[in-house]
Enzyme design. Sequence first.
Site, PDB file in Angstrom:
ATOM      1  N   SER A 135       1.010  -1.056  -0.017  1.00 44.63           N
ATOM      2  CA  SER A 135      -0.194   0.259  -0.300  1.00 44.63           C
ATOM      3  C   SER A 135       0.669   0.914   0.342  1.00 44.63           C
ATOM      4  O   SER A 135       1.666   1.379   0.305  1.00 44.63           O
ATOM      5  CB  SER A 135      -0.898  -0.001   0.814  1.00 44.63           C
ATOM      6  OG  SER A 135      -1.819   1.400   1.064  1.00 44.63           O
ATOM      7  N   LYS A 161      -0.851  -1.385  -4.859  1.00 45.14           N
ATOM      8  CA  LYS A 161      -1.990  -0.076  -4.551  1.00 45.14           C
ATOM      9  C   LYS A 161      -1.901   1.281  -3.656  1.00 45.14           C
ATOM     10  O   LYS A 161      -0.854   1.534  -2.653  1.00 45.14           O
ATOM     11  CB  LYS A 161      -3.226  -0.895  -2.982  1.00 45.14           C
ATOM     12  CG  LYS A 161      -3.919   0.044  -2.200  1.00 45.14           C
ATOM     13  CD  LYS A 161      -4.483  -0.730  -1.272  1.00 45.14           C
ATOM     14  CE  LYS A 161      -4.550   0.303   0.416  1.00 45.14           C
ATOM     15  NZ  LYS A 161      -5.185  -0.581   1.384  1.00 45.14           N
ATOM     16  N   LYS A 163      -3.261   4.938  -2.592  1.00 43.89           N
ATOM     17  CA  LYS A 163      -4.292   5.692  -1.837  1.00 43.89           C
ATOM     18  C   LYS A 163      -3.838   6.821  -3.077  1.00 43.89           C
ATOM     19  O   LYS A 163      -3.761   7.413  -3.425  1.00 43.89           O
ATOM     20  CB  LYS A 163      -3.550   6.739  -0.748  1.00 43.89           C
ATOM     21  CG  LYS A 163      -3.357   5.631   0.641  1.00 43.89           C
ATOM     22  CD  LYS A 163      -4.616   4.838   0.979  1.00 43.89           C
ATOM     23  CE  LYS A 163      -3.573   4.412   2.067  1.00 43.89           C
ATOM     24  NZ  LYS A 163      -5.417   3.352   2.749  1.00 43.89           N
ATOM     25  N   ASP A 188      -7.146   2.697  -3.153  1.00 45.81           N
ATOM     26  CA  ASP A 188      -8.046   2.633  -1.926  1.00 45.81           C
ATOM     27  C   ASP A 188      -8.305   3.997  -1.356  1.00 45.81           C
ATOM     28  O   ASP A 188      -7.281   5.644  -1.134  1.00 45.81           O
ATOM     29  CB  ASP A 188      -6.955   2.370  -0.890  1.00 45.81           C
ATOM     30  CG  ASP A 188      -7.954   2.454   0.491  1.00 45.81           C
ATOM     31  OD1 ASP A 188      -8.706   2.427   0.371  1.00 45.81           O
ATOM     32  OD2 ASP A 188      -7.570   1.530   1.445  1.00 45.81           O
ATOM     33  N   GLU A 213     -11.512   0.923  -2.943  1.00 42.24           N
ATOM     34  CA  GLU A 213     -11.218   0.349  -1.819  1.00 42.24           C
ATOM     35  C   GLU A 213     -12.139   1.343  -1.540  1.00 42.24           C
ATOM     36  O   GLU A 213     -11.609   2.589  -1.007  1.00 42.24           O
ATOM     37  CB  GLU A 213      -9.882   0.211  -1.179  1.00 42.24           C
ATOM     38  CG  GLU A 213     -10.536  -0.734   0.177  1.00 42.24           C
ATOM     39  CD  GLU A 213      -8.466  -1.060   0.909  1.00 42.24           C
ATOM     40  OE1 GLU A 213      -7.512  -0.571   0.185  1.00 42.24           O
ATOM     41  OE2 GLU A 213      -8.614  -1.267   1.767  1.00 42.24           O
ATOM     42  N   ASP A 238     -13.619  -1.919   3.321  1.00 40.31           N
ATOM     43  CA  ASP A 238     -12.890  -1.586   4.804  1.00 40.31           C
ATOM     44  C   ASP A 238     -13.593  -1.210   5.889  1.00 40.31           C
ATOM     45  O   ASP A 238     -14.329  -1.622   6.167  1.00 40.31           O
ATOM     46  CB  ASP A 238     -11.413  -1.191   4.076  1.00 40.31           C
ATOM     47  CG  ASP A 238     -10.187  -0.576   5.125  1.00 40.31           C
ATOM     48  OD1 ASP A 238     -10.806  -1.216   6.335  1.00 40.31           O
ATOM     49  OD2 ASP A 238      -9.755  -0.539   4.614  1.00 40.31           O
ATOM     50  N   LYS A 262      -9.456  -6.619   7.902  1.00 41.68           N
ATOM     51  CA  LYS A 262      -8.578  -6.172   9.383  1.00 41.68           C
ATOM     52  C   LYS A 262      -8.847  -6.516  10.381  1.00 41.68           C
ATOM     53  O   LYS A 262     -10.139  -6.669  10.843  1.00 41.68           O
ATOM     54  CB  LYS A 262      -8.596  -4.821   9.290  1.00 41.68           C
ATOM     55  CG  LYS A 262      -7.595  -4.223   8.421  1.00 41.68           C
ATOM     56  CD  LYS A 262      -7.507  -2.792   8.465  1.00 41.68           C
ATOM     57  CE  LYS A 262      -6.512  -1.769   6.812  1.00 41.68           C
ATOM     58  NZ  LYS A 262      -7.372  -0.256   6.694  1.00 41.68           N
ATOM     59  N   GLY A 290      -4.519  -4.145   6.674  1.00 44.11           N
ATOM     60  CA  GLY A 290      -2.165  -3.837   6.946  1.00 44.11           C
ATOM     61  C   GLY A 290      -2.852  -2.337   7.540  1.00 44.11           C
ATOM     62  O   GLY A 290      -3.826  -1.625   7.218  1.00 44.11           O
TER      63      GLY A 290
HETATM   64  O1  OSB Z   1      -7.130   1.866   4.640  1.00 42.53           O
HETATM   65  O2  OSB Z   1      -5.917  -0.237   4.377  1.00 42.53           O
HETATM   66  C1  OSB Z   1      -5.678   1.567   4.710  1.00 42.53           C
HETATM   67  C2  OSB Z   1      -2.617   1.864   7.078  1.00 42.53           C
HETATM   68  C3  OSB Z   1      -4.138   2.850   8.156  1.00 42.53           C
HETATM   69  C4  OSB Z   1      -4.771   3.356   7.365  1.00 42.53           C
HETATM   70  C5  OSB Z   1      -5.763   2.749   6.872  1.00 42.53           C
HETATM   71  C6  OSB Z   1      -5.345   1.582   5.975  1.00 42.53           C
HETATM   72  C7  OSB Z   1      -3.890   2.091   5.689  1.00 42.53           C
HETATM   73  C8  OSB Z   1      -3.402   0.893   4.852  1.00 42.53           C
HETATM   74  C9  OSB Z   1      -2.097   0.382   5.168  1.00 42.53           C
HETATM   75  O3  OSB Z   1      -3.320   0.832   3.740  1.00 42.53           O
HETATM   76  C10 OSB Z   1      -1.969  -0.953   4.957  1.00 42.53           C
HETATM   77  C11 OSB Z   1      -0.071  -1.167   5.652  1.00 42.53           C
HETATM   78  O4  OSB Z   1      -0.261  -1.944   6.581  1.00 42.53           O
HETATM   79  O5  OSB Z   1       0.711  -1.306   4.754  1.00 42.53           O
HETATM   80 MG    MG Z   2      -7.855   0.803   2.855  1.00 42.53          MG
END
Ligand code: OSB
Ligand code: MG
Length: 371
Positions: A135, A161, A163, A188, A213, A238, A262, A290
């Site tokens: 991510s 992925k 953001k 995401d 996402e 999510d 999660k 994560g």
């Molecule tokens: O939306 O998946 C998410 C990290 C913090 C809060 C929300 C998210 C995330 C990530 C990080 O996308 C995923 C990772 O741990 O690498």
């Molecule tokens: Mg997410």
Amino acid sequence: MKIESVTLREIQMPLVHFFETSFGRIYSRRILLVSIEAEGVRGWGECVAGEDPFYSSEWIATAWPTIKTYLAPMLMQGKLETGRDCTSRLARVRGHRMAKAGLENAVWDAEAQQKQQPLWKLLGGTRREIACGVSIGIQDSPEQLLEKIEVELAAGYRRIKIKVKPGWDLNVLEKIRSRWADIVLSVDANSAYTLDQVEHLRKFDAFNLLMIEQPLWNDEIYLHARLQKSMDTSICLDESILNARDADFALEISACRILNIKVGRVGGFTEAKKIHDVAQRHDVPVWCGGMLESGIGRSHNIALSTLKNFRLPGDVSASKRYWKEDIIEPEVKVRADGMIAVNDQVGTGYKVREELVQKFTVREETFKPGK
Ligand code: OSB
Ligand code: MG
């Protein structure tokens, strides 16, 4: 299993690289660790609540007093048979799922050690290796993002992925796709859009994405079903899936075609397993999300990802992407083929580096059962 004490620790660890989502940027993490003493073993759990109440209403400062005042005393009241019993034991407290998961997962870890079994087996897993994605947060420029993607592809990750948010979406996807036409790519949004942007969201369909996402509100499922009807790209939920009932509802109304699980968001391994099973019944794949975990949470995510319906690469990546020094040994390594090997050792298969935990600890408190 008799739980003799619960210890909370807040550790602080700087991230190797800042992480930015549609709700903000962070440079370091405050992480709440839970350890329990139970009949000669020490189980560890991680509460994945963030530094701020932005991803969810829970944050590190709500988790501590909730565990101290309610959850730890409830957990220590009488014997528990298995990790599975935690959910009902803690049910009287509404919400606070990340706080509950920190405790529950520590109990599962202790149970695995007592039964001399790998945690992944105790959870019902079967996979001996798990597929990893990354991510990648919002960067200062698209060029920086492309550089990051290049590094992660070279490391072997099986899914990228990124953001997205308004202003950092179609423009960067254009650049990514013109450089890499075929990589497995997803986005995401962390709830950065609303349904009146449907025309804009439909433009994501041009980029052959594995999924989008959580495009809409964090607490909304039904309107995602409307959006899914109007776009080709598969939606993955999510934030808005908090339990197995939510998952069943979302899949029944076709609000998404993929689920992110999660373990913290849903309150622990027991609920995570239920959601996994619900998705399997609907023939919908899941993957492990994560929360920028330390090695403890990461090792739990690896164990969970061995369940059969974790069919897509997770956000479970190598320790070194986040930390200069992780608090477990060995650190989590991702092979050149983008997989993490799952070992046969008892418990998580990783050892907590307690001296390092102590070094990072800024606050610690131990709770014992009441009279
Ligand atoms: O939306 O998946 C998410 C990290 C913090 C809060 C929300 C998210 C995330 C990530 C990080 O996308 C995923 C990772 O741990 O690498
Ligand atoms: Mg997410």
